[in-house]
Design a protein around this motif. Structure first.
Motif, PDB file in Angstrom:
ATOM      1  N   PRO A   4       0.853  -1.184   0.000  1.00 29.44           N
ATOM      2  CA  PRO A   4       0.000   0.000   0.000  1.00 29.44           C
ATOM      3  C   PRO A   4       0.893   1.241   0.000  1.00 29.44           C
ATOM      4  CG  PRO A   4      -0.706  -1.549   1.693  1.00 29.44           C
ATOM      5  CD  PRO A   4       0.596  -2.052   1.156  1.00 29.44           C
ATOM      6  N   LYS A   5       0.559   2.213  -0.801  1.00 32.55           N
ATOM      7  CA  LYS A   5       1.463   3.347  -1.014  1.00 32.55           C
ATOM      8  C   LYS A   5       1.826   4.070   0.272  1.00 32.55           C
ATOM      9  CE  LYS A   5       0.542   4.289  -5.862  1.00 32.55           C
ATOM     10  NZ  LYS A   5       0.078   5.265  -6.872  1.00 32.55           N
ATOM     11  N   HIS A   6       0.871   4.195   1.201  1.00 26.32           N
ATOM     12  CA  HIS A   6       1.188   4.960   2.413  1.00 26.32           C
ATOM     13  C   HIS A   6       2.055   4.177   3.394  1.00 26.32           C
ATOM     14  CE1 HIS A   6      -2.550   2.824   3.366  1.00 26.32           C
ATOM     15  NE2 HIS A   6      -2.258   2.950   4.643  1.00 26.32           N
ATOM     16  N   SER A  81      -2.246  -1.645  20.093  1.00 28.45           N
ATOM     17  CA  SER A  81      -3.581  -1.670  20.684  1.00 28.45           C
ATOM     18  C   SER A  81      -4.308  -0.361  20.399  1.00 28.45           C
ATOM     19  CB  SER A  81      -3.469  -1.862  22.198  1.00 28.45           C
ATOM     20  OG  SER A  81      -4.714  -1.608  22.817  1.00 28.45           O
ATOM     21  N   PRO A  82      -5.602  -0.414  20.070  1.00 33.53           N
ATOM     22  CA  PRO A  82      -6.373   0.819  19.874  1.00 33.53           C
ATOM     23  C   PRO A  82      -6.394   1.700  21.122  1.00 33.53           C
ATOM     24  CG  PRO A  82      -7.576  -1.057  18.997  1.00 33.53           C
ATOM     25  CD  PRO A  82      -6.400  -1.613  19.752  1.00 33.53           C
ATOM     26  N   SER A  83      -6.062   1.111  22.260  1.00 37.24           N
ATOM     27  CA  SER A  83      -6.096   1.883  23.513  1.00 37.24           C
ATOM     28  C   SER A  83      -5.077   3.019  23.539  1.00 37.24           C
ATOM     29  CB  SER A  83      -5.850   0.954  24.705  1.00 37.24           C
ATOM     30  OG  SER A  83      -4.525   0.432  24.658  1.00 37.24           O
ATOM     31  N   ILE A  84      -4.058   2.973  22.670  1.00 36.08           N
ATOM     32  CA  ILE A  84      -3.043   4.037  22.693  1.00 36.08           C
ATOM     33  C   ILE A  84      -3.433   5.225  21.810  1.00 36.08           C
ATOM     34  CG2 ILE A  84      -1.229   2.319  23.095  1.00 36.08           C
ATOM     35  CD1 ILE A  84      -0.271   3.153  20.144  1.00 36.08           C
ATOM     36  N   TYR A  85      -4.486   5.051  21.013  1.00 35.34           N
ATOM     37  CA  TYR A  85      -4.880   6.104  20.079  1.00 35.34           C
ATOM     38  C   TYR A  85      -5.848   7.096  20.726  1.00 35.34           C
ATOM     39  CZ  TYR A  85      -2.890   3.444  16.147  1.00 35.34           C
ATOM     40  OH  TYR A  85      -2.049   2.803  15.283  1.00 35.34           O
ATOM     41  N   THR A  86      -5.850   8.298  20.209  1.00 38.85           N
ATOM     42  CA  THR A  86      -6.801   9.314  20.659  1.00 38.85           C
ATOM     43  C   THR A  86      -8.095   9.257  19.853  1.00 38.85           C
ATOM     44  OG1 THR A  86      -5.904  10.955  19.107  1.00 38.85           O
ATOM     45  CG2 THR A  86      -4.921  10.874  21.311  1.00 38.85           C
ATOM     46  N   THR A  87      -8.076   8.494  18.755  1.00 40.70           N
ATOM     47  CA  THR A  87      -9.259   8.325  17.915  1.00 40.70           C
ATOM     48  C   THR A  87      -9.623   6.844  17.866  1.00 40.70           C
ATOM     49  OG1 THR A  87      -7.841   8.140  15.967  1.00 40.70           O
ATOM     50  CG2 THR A  87      -8.724  10.320  16.467  1.00 40.70           C
ATOM     51  N   LYS A  88     -10.863   6.539  17.527  1.00 35.88           N
ATOM     52  CA  LYS A  88     -11.303   5.151  17.461  1.00 35.88           C
ATOM     53  C   LYS A  88     -10.578   4.438  16.324  1.00 35.88           C
ATOM     54  CE  LYS A  88     -15.835   5.514  19.581  1.00 35.88           C
ATOM     55  NZ  LYS A  88     -17.291   5.265  19.427  1.00 35.88           N
ATOM     56  N   SER A  89     -10.163   3.213  16.616  1.00 28.60           N
ATOM     57  CA  SER A  89      -9.414   2.456  15.619  1.00 28.60           C
ATOM     58  C   SER A  89      -9.533   0.979  15.923  1.00 28.60           C
ATOM     59  CB  SER A  89      -7.946   2.899  15.630  1.00 28.60           C
ATOM     60  OG  SER A  89      -7.300   2.464  14.478  1.00 28.60           O
ATOM     61  N   LEU A  90      -9.003   0.163  15.033  1.00 29.53           N
ATOM     62  CA  LEU A  90      -8.954  -1.278  15.235  1.00 29.53           C
ATOM     63  C   LEU A  90      -7.528  -1.700  15.577  1.00 29.53           C
ATOM     64  CD1 LEU A  90     -11.168  -2.439  12.236  1.00 29.53           C
ATOM     65  CD2 LEU A  90     -11.770  -2.561  14.666  1.00 29.53           C
ATOM     66  N   LYS A 162       5.347   0.096   8.077  1.00 32.74           N
ATOM     67  CA  LYS A 162       3.970   0.307   8.536  1.00 32.74           C
ATOM     68  C   LYS A 162       4.042   0.937   9.920  1.00 32.74           C
ATOM     69  CE  LYS A 162      -0.483  -2.007   9.100  1.00 32.74           C
ATOM     70  NZ  LYS A 162      -0.690  -1.668  10.522  1.00 32.74           N
ATOM     71  N   LEU A 163       3.811   2.241   9.977  1.00 35.43           N
ATOM     72  CA  LEU A 163       4.046   3.012  11.198  1.00 35.43           C
ATOM     73  C   LEU A 163       2.868   3.929  11.532  1.00 35.43           C
ATOM     74  CD1 LEU A 163       7.750   3.920  10.356  1.00 35.43           C
ATOM     75  CD2 LEU A 163       6.961   2.163  11.955  1.00 35.43           C
ATOM     76  N   SER A 164       1.660   3.441  11.294  1.00 32.53           N
ATOM     77  CA  SER A 164       0.443   4.218  11.588  1.00 32.53           C
ATOM     78  C   SER A 164       0.402   5.546  10.845  1.00 32.53           C
ATOM     79  CB  SER A 164       0.297   4.450  13.098  1.00 32.53           C
ATOM     80  OG  SER A 164       0.190   3.224  13.786  1.00 32.53           O
ATOM     81  N   GLN A 165       0.926   5.547   9.605  1.00 37.34           N
ATOM     82  CA  GLN A 165       0.985   6.788   8.827  1.00 37.34           C
ATOM     83  C   GLN A 165      -0.386   7.362   8.505  1.00 37.34           C
ATOM     84  OE1 GLN A 165       2.693   3.948   8.130  1.00 37.34           O
ATOM     85  NE2 GLN A 165       4.576   4.335   6.991  1.00 37.34           N
ATOM     86  N   ASP A 166      -1.425   6.523   8.560  1.00 40.69           N
ATOM     87  CA  ASP A 166      -2.765   6.998   8.218  1.00 40.69           C
ATOM     88  C   ASP A 166      -3.504   7.621   9.406  1.00 40.69           C
ATOM     89  OD1 ASP A 166      -2.738   4.486   9.421  1.00 40.69           O
ATOM     90  OD2 ASP A 166      -4.608   3.864   8.475  1.00 40.69           O
ATOM     91  N   LYS A 167      -2.804   7.780  10.536  1.00 40.41           N
ATOM     92  CA  LYS A 167      -3.421   8.325  11.746  1.00 40.41           C
ATOM     93  C   LYS A 167      -3.094   9.813  11.907  1.00 40.41           C
ATOM     94  CE  LYS A 167      -4.811   4.177  12.672  1.00 40.41           C
ATOM     95  NZ  LYS A 167      -6.187   3.807  12.327  1.00 40.41           N
ATOM     96  N   VAL A 168      -3.746  10.427  12.885  1.00 43.13           N
ATOM     97  CA  VAL A 168      -3.468  11.832  13.198  1.00 43.13           C
ATOM     98  C   VAL A 168      -2.094  11.909  13.860  1.00 43.13           C
ATOM     99  CG1 VAL A 168      -5.908  12.403  13.425  1.00 43.13           C
ATOM    100  CG2 VAL A 168      -4.592  11.719  15.466  1.00 43.13           C
ATOM    101  N   PRO A 169      -1.428  13.084  13.821  1.00 46.09           N
ATOM    102  CA  PRO A 169      -0.061  13.190  14.353  1.00 46.09           C
ATOM    103  C   PRO A 169       0.117  12.678  15.780  1.00 46.09           C
ATOM    104  CG  PRO A 169      -0.588  15.128  13.080  1.00 46.09           C
ATOM    105  CD  PRO A 169      -1.854  14.314  13.153  1.00 46.09           C
ATOM    106  N   ALA A 170      -0.847  12.935  16.651  1.00 46.33           N
ATOM    107  CA  ALA A 170      -0.706  12.477  18.045  1.00 46.33           C
ATOM    108  C   ALA A 170      -0.677  10.956  18.118  1.00 46.33           C
ATOM    109  CB  ALA A 170      -1.851  13.024  18.895  1.00 46.33           C
ATOM    110  N   ASP A 171      -1.467  10.304  17.285  1.00 48.29           N
ATOM    111  CA  ASP A 171      -1.512   8.835  17.302  1.00 48.29           C
ATOM    112  C   ASP A 171      -0.287   8.222  16.636  1.00 48.29           C
ATOM    113  OD1 ASP A 171      -3.847   8.949  18.668  1.00 48.29           O
ATOM    114  OD2 ASP A 171      -5.141   8.531  16.957  1.00 48.29           O
ATOM    115  N   ILE A 172       0.262   8.908  15.639  1.00 47.66           N
ATOM    116  CA  ILE A 172       1.520   8.452  15.036  1.00 47.66           C
ATOM    117  C   ILE A 172       2.620   8.462  16.097  1.00 47.66           C
ATOM    118  CG2 ILE A 172       3.326   9.013  13.353  1.00 47.66           C
ATOM    119  CD1 ILE A 172       1.101  10.078  11.522  1.00 47.66           C
ATOM    120  N   GLU A 173       2.665   9.516  16.888  1.00 45.50           N
ATOM    121  CA  GLU A 173       3.670   9.605  17.962  1.00 45.50           C
ATOM    122  C   GLU A 173       3.427   8.516  19.004  1.00 45.50           C
ATOM    123  OE1 GLU A 173       6.872  10.700  20.265  1.00 45.50           O
ATOM    124  OE2 GLU A 173       6.405  11.262  18.191  1.00 45.50           O
TER     125      GLU A 173
END
Length: 199
Positions: A4-6, A81-90, A162-173
């Motif tokens: 996948p390109k991203h 884990s989705p628990s580390i994200y600030t937005t809903k995710s799988l 694959k480093l969560s590039q499709d997430k918001v900056p806070a979740d990437i960090e």
């Protein structure tokens, strides 16, 4: 490698860094429908990957002149884990992988094989060089006839980061910190348990 390109890494220097930092590679060749897989350290020397394996390894027959081969270098990886994200995710898995595809050239000269082992040792002992392998070490002389040396002329690099590039900056960090933390903790826990069970 499904790209996948991203998640695809296009910076060749970044891809090479994976091989430099994590030189223990998975070497893959195929003969008709049979895959041959060997785990072996490979190091860069004169822009090629250089390695050696036991001559009794059946993979040897496919590590001779002009055979195609793929070397896979795996960097850090972890469950996210989705628990580390600030937005809903799988749930997902983040990882850093580099592939080097190329053509094999057999190293037949025992003196060149010994030099390549010395070079590999120098690279792996850096930066402190607590051990220096002498080219004329008698132990190497006794083993050299059992070693198959080869180098890989790299024709194509491919990286999947694959480093969560499709997430918001806070979740990437957050994912970056999880990757660092889990690799440090998991390695220590796993190795301690493994040694406890075996010794």
């Amino acid at each position: 490698m499904y790209p996948p390109k991203h998640h695809q890494e296009y910076n060749i220097e970044n891809i090479k860094k994976v091989a430099l930092e994590y030189p223990f590679a998975t070497l893959v060749s195929a003969k008709e429908k049979t895959p041959f897989v060997t785990h072996v350290p490979l190091v860069f020397h004169n822009d090629k990957l250089v390695g050696h394996i036991d001559k009794n390894n059946p993979h040897v027959e496919l590590l001779k002149d002009n055979y195609p081969v793929t070397a896979i270098f795996q960097g850090p990886q972890t469950y996210i884990s989705p628990s580390i994200y600030t937005t809903k995710s799988l749930p997902t898995w983040n990882y850093i992988i580099a592939h080097a595809r190329g053509i094999v050239k057999e190293i037949k000269d025992s003196d060149i094989i010994k030099r390549s082992i010395v070079t590999m040792t120098e690279y792996l002992e850096a930066p402190n060089h607590r051990f220096v392998l002498d080219h004329n070490d008698e132990r190497m002389n006794r083993l050299i006839n059992y070693i198959h040396g080869f180098e890989i002329d790299i024709q194509h690099w491919e990286g999947k980061f694959k480093l969560s590039q499709d997430k918001v900056p806070a979740d990437i960090e957050n994912a970056k910190q999880e990757l660092i933390k889990n690799n440090q903790n998991n390695i220590e826990d796993f190795v301690n348990q493994l040694f406890k069970n075996h010794f």
